[in-house]
Design a protein around this motif. Structure first.
Motif, PDB file in Angstrom:
ATOM      1  N   ASP A 199       0.728  -1.261   0.006  1.00 54.06           N
ATOM      2  CA  ASP A 199       0.075  -0.019   0.160  1.00 54.06           C
ATOM      3  C   ASP A 199       0.964   1.179   0.025  1.00 54.06           C
ATOM      4  O   ASP A 199       0.563   2.223   0.800  1.00 54.06           O
ATOM      5  N   GLY A 200       2.017   1.140  -0.725  1.00 52.45           N
ATOM      6  CA  GLY A 200       2.877   2.386  -0.906  1.00 52.45           C
ATOM      7  C   GLY A 200       3.902   2.557   0.168  1.00 52.45           C
ATOM      8  O   GLY A 200       4.599   3.474   0.388  1.00 52.45           O
ATOM      9  N   ARG A 201       3.805   1.591   1.368  1.00 54.85           N
ATOM     10  CA  ARG A 201       4.841   1.555   2.410  1.00 54.85           C
ATOM     11  C   ARG A 201       5.643   0.617   2.209  1.00 54.85           C
ATOM     12  O   ARG A 201       5.525  -0.445   1.878  1.00 54.85           O
ATOM     13  N   SER A 202       7.128   1.037   2.617  1.00 54.61           N
ATOM     14  CA  SER A 202       8.047   0.130   2.591  1.00 54.61           C
ATOM     15  C   SER A 202       8.134  -0.579   3.922  1.00 54.61           C
ATOM     16  O   SER A 202       8.256  -0.113   4.838  1.00 54.61           O
ATOM     17  N   VAL A 203       8.447  -1.912   3.552  1.00 48.91           N
ATOM     18  CA  VAL A 203       8.489  -2.930   4.628  1.00 48.91           C
ATOM     19  C   VAL A 203       9.565  -3.841   4.514  1.00 48.91           C
ATOM     20  O   VAL A 203       9.951  -4.157   3.316  1.00 48.91           O
ATOM     21  N   LEU A 204      10.036  -4.557   5.425  1.00 46.71           N
ATOM     22  CA  LEU A 204      10.987  -5.643   5.602  1.00 46.71           C
ATOM     23  C   LEU A 204      10.294  -6.851   6.169  1.00 46.71           C
ATOM     24  O   LEU A 204       9.953  -6.698   7.297  1.00 46.71           O
ATOM     25  N   PHE A 205      10.189  -7.796   5.603  1.00 44.15           N
ATOM     26  CA  PHE A 205       9.599  -9.139   6.421  1.00 44.15           C
ATOM     27  C   PHE A 205      10.741 -10.192   6.520  1.00 44.15           C
ATOM     28  O   PHE A 205      11.540 -10.475   5.798  1.00 44.15           O
ATOM     29  N   SER A 206      10.891 -10.661   7.764  1.00 43.53           N
ATOM     30  CA  SER A 206      11.600 -11.651   8.243  1.00 43.53           C
ATOM     31  C   SER A 206      11.057 -12.754   8.538  1.00 43.53           C
ATOM     32  O   SER A 206      10.280 -13.193   9.274  1.00 43.53           O
ATOM     33  N   GLU A 207      11.318 -13.668   7.409  1.00 47.75           N
ATOM     34  CA  GLU A 207      10.629 -15.281   7.698  1.00 47.75           C
ATOM     35  C   GLU A 207      11.254 -16.034   8.878  1.00 47.75           C
ATOM     36  O   GLU A 207      10.515 -16.576   9.550  1.00 47.75           O
ATOM     37  N   THR A 208      12.653 -15.686   9.033  1.00 46.41           N
ATOM     38  CA  THR A 208      13.265 -16.395  10.220  1.00 46.41           C
ATOM     39  C   THR A 208      12.329 -15.993  11.651  1.00 46.41           C
ATOM     40  O   THR A 208      12.090 -16.812  12.538  1.00 46.41           O
ATOM     41  N   ARG A 209      12.180 -14.683  11.820  1.00 42.86           N
ATOM     42  CA  ARG A 209      11.715 -14.138  13.083  1.00 42.86           C
ATOM     43  C   ARG A 209      10.225 -13.982  12.955  1.00 42.86           C
ATOM     44  O   ARG A 209       9.428 -13.558  13.933  1.00 42.86           O
ATOM     45  N   GLN A 210       9.445 -14.031  11.509  1.00 42.80           N
ATOM     46  CA  GLN A 210       8.162 -13.939  11.558  1.00 42.80           C
ATOM     47  C   GLN A 210       7.703 -12.889  11.818  1.00 42.80           C
ATOM     48  O   GLN A 210       6.629 -12.585  12.917  1.00 42.80           O
ATOM     49  N   LYS A 211       8.230 -11.648  11.315  1.00 43.07           N
ATOM     50  CA  LYS A 211       8.049 -10.170  11.700  1.00 43.07           C
ATOM     51  C   LYS A 211       8.056  -9.352  10.716  1.00 43.07           C
ATOM     52  O   LYS A 211       8.663  -9.615   9.766  1.00 43.07           O
ATOM     53  N   LEU A 212       7.226  -8.322  10.691  1.00 38.23           N
ATOM     54  CA  LEU A 212       7.246  -7.266   9.671  1.00 38.23           C
ATOM     55  C   LEU A 212       7.596  -5.892  10.150  1.00 38.23           C
ATOM     56  O   LEU A 212       7.155  -5.394  11.035  1.00 38.23           O
ATOM     57  N   TYR A 213       8.832  -5.400   9.553  1.00 35.34           N
ATOM     58  CA  TYR A 213       9.073  -4.094   9.871  1.00 35.34           C
ATOM     59  C   TYR A 213       8.945  -3.034   9.068  1.00 35.34           C
ATOM     60  O   TYR A 213       9.357  -3.129   7.868  1.00 35.34           O
ATOM     61  N   GLU A 214       8.374  -1.777   9.122  1.00 34.71           N
ATOM     62  CA  GLU A 214       8.148  -0.776   8.428  1.00 34.71           C
ATOM     63  C   GLU A 214       9.398  -0.043   8.312  1.00 34.71           C
ATOM     64  O   GLU A 214       9.855   0.484   9.150  1.00 34.71           O
TER      65      GLU A 214
END
Length: 371
Positions: free
Chosen positions: A23-38
């Protein structure tokens, strides 16, 4: 792959780290930690530039073209990198040369150290009393690398750590000590310096600041064999294994160090608590197990006469429990019985002192059966 920063080191996404726009916002997804970081706009810019192969210097210059000063650009970049490393989405990949490598043995474990250059290697080799390059497989491996004005190091447990250059040796010492304590071989550990006299063990127990290292320096000069000045590992059978890192001396001991050894080494290191220390390798350090014959609980005071007071076994066990710690934070039943074995085979005392020279003489007399 992320940007190459030198001929030896590459920044790369950690396994399972994905950059995306949602939705136009930059994120990093960590498969290892199962977390989403904006990511904010600046963080997304830095990540994408590095992902395109830009070096850190290139990123700093491009941030400058956006009107961000050089100092701020460097701070923004390092802040972002530190967060990404801590969150496990950024890895450092480097290749080490064998030219600046050495091995040693501590706590009955083989330690190998590899450094990116000779300057880092010399900082680290000062930590150890002896090296042992027999070529056997290591139990604990440490690799260190400079990136900008910061030092990164990693162990064979896969963890990546960072510190300032002046804090490298104390930080590595703390890391290795923690790894040894976590070894299943030991029941628990004590805050204690350990020495040997005629093959029998002497424990100097006390929290940081009690004067363990200074008194150990005095006793080594008096002919005792050095086995460690900070932590003693305890086996389930009650045997003691010191960790003979080089003797670590804070500023209050430097005058004594100069008197005994001259100005042999004025290199100063800075610990994480801000204390400045110098290291004194002891060539004939004891690197094995000992049975305790004397247990001394240190109580350093501002002034007054030196006094050595006998303690009964129960009082000694209570005091040892206060200074004991284990990998899981608990003293187990087997650990308690190990403490009981130690105390049953040793004589325990409280030492109240203000001057290390007076304490030295009293302990010499004690171990020579004169006190």
């Amino acid at each position: 792959m992320l940007g190459k920063t030198s001929a030896e080191m590459v920044l790369r996404p950690a396994a399972g780290a994905i950059f995306a726009l949602v939705d136009g916002r930059s994120v990093l997804f960590s498969e290892t930690r199962q977390k989403l970081y904006e990511l904010d706009q600046l963080g997304a810019f830095i990540w994408c530039k590095l992902a395109q192969g830009a070096s850190l210097e290139d990123v700093h210059q491009e941030l400058g073209q956006l009107g961000i000063g050089e100092r701020a650009a460097r701070e923004f970049t390092w802040q972002a990198m530190n967060v990404w490393i801590d969150r496990g989405v950024l890895d450092l990949d480097w290749r080490m040369s064998a030219d600046c490598a050495f091995s040693t043995v501590l706590g009955q474990r083989r330690i190998s150290v590899r450094a990116a250059n000779r300057e880092l290697s010399q900082q680290l080799i000062s930590l150890f009393c002896v090296t042992d390059d027999s070529g056997e497989e290591e139990d604990i491996a440490i690799e260190t690398m400079m990136l900008g004005d910061r030092v990164f190091f990693r162990g064979n447990d896969g963890s990546i750590h960072r510190c300032e250059a002046a804090a490298l040796a104390p930080t590595i010492k703390a890391h290795i000590t923690e790894r040894l304590i976590r070894s299943n071989q030991w029941a628990f550990a004590l805050h204690a310096a350990s020495l040997a006299k005629c093959g029998m063990g002497l424990l100097l127990c006390g929290q940081p600041g009690a004067g363990k290292s200074t008194l150990a320096l005095e006793l080594v000069d008096a002919g005792f064999q050095y086995a460690g000045d900070d932590v003693a590992l305890i086996g389930a059978d009650g045997t003691i294994c010191g960790i003979p890192f080089a003797l670590t001396l804070k500023q209050g001991s430097w005058r004594l160090l100069s008197r005994l050894y001259g100005d042999w080494n004025d290199v100063t290191h800075r610990r994480s608590d801000g204390a400045e220390v110098r290291y004194l390798p002891i060539p004939d350090a004891h690197n094995g197990s000992l049975s305790a014959k004397w247990i001394i609980f240190l109580n350093r005071v501002a002034s007054g006469p030196v006094e050595l007071t006998p303690l009964d076994q129960l009082d000694s066990i209570k005091r040892l429990i206060e200074g004991a710690f284990a990998a899981d934070g608990k003293l187990s039943q087997s650990g308690f019985f190990a403490l009981k074995r130690i105390v049953a085979g040793a004589r325990s005392f409280q030492l109240i002192y203000s001057e290390s020279a007076q304490a030295r003489q009293l302990l010499m007399d004690l171990c020579d059966d004169k006190a």
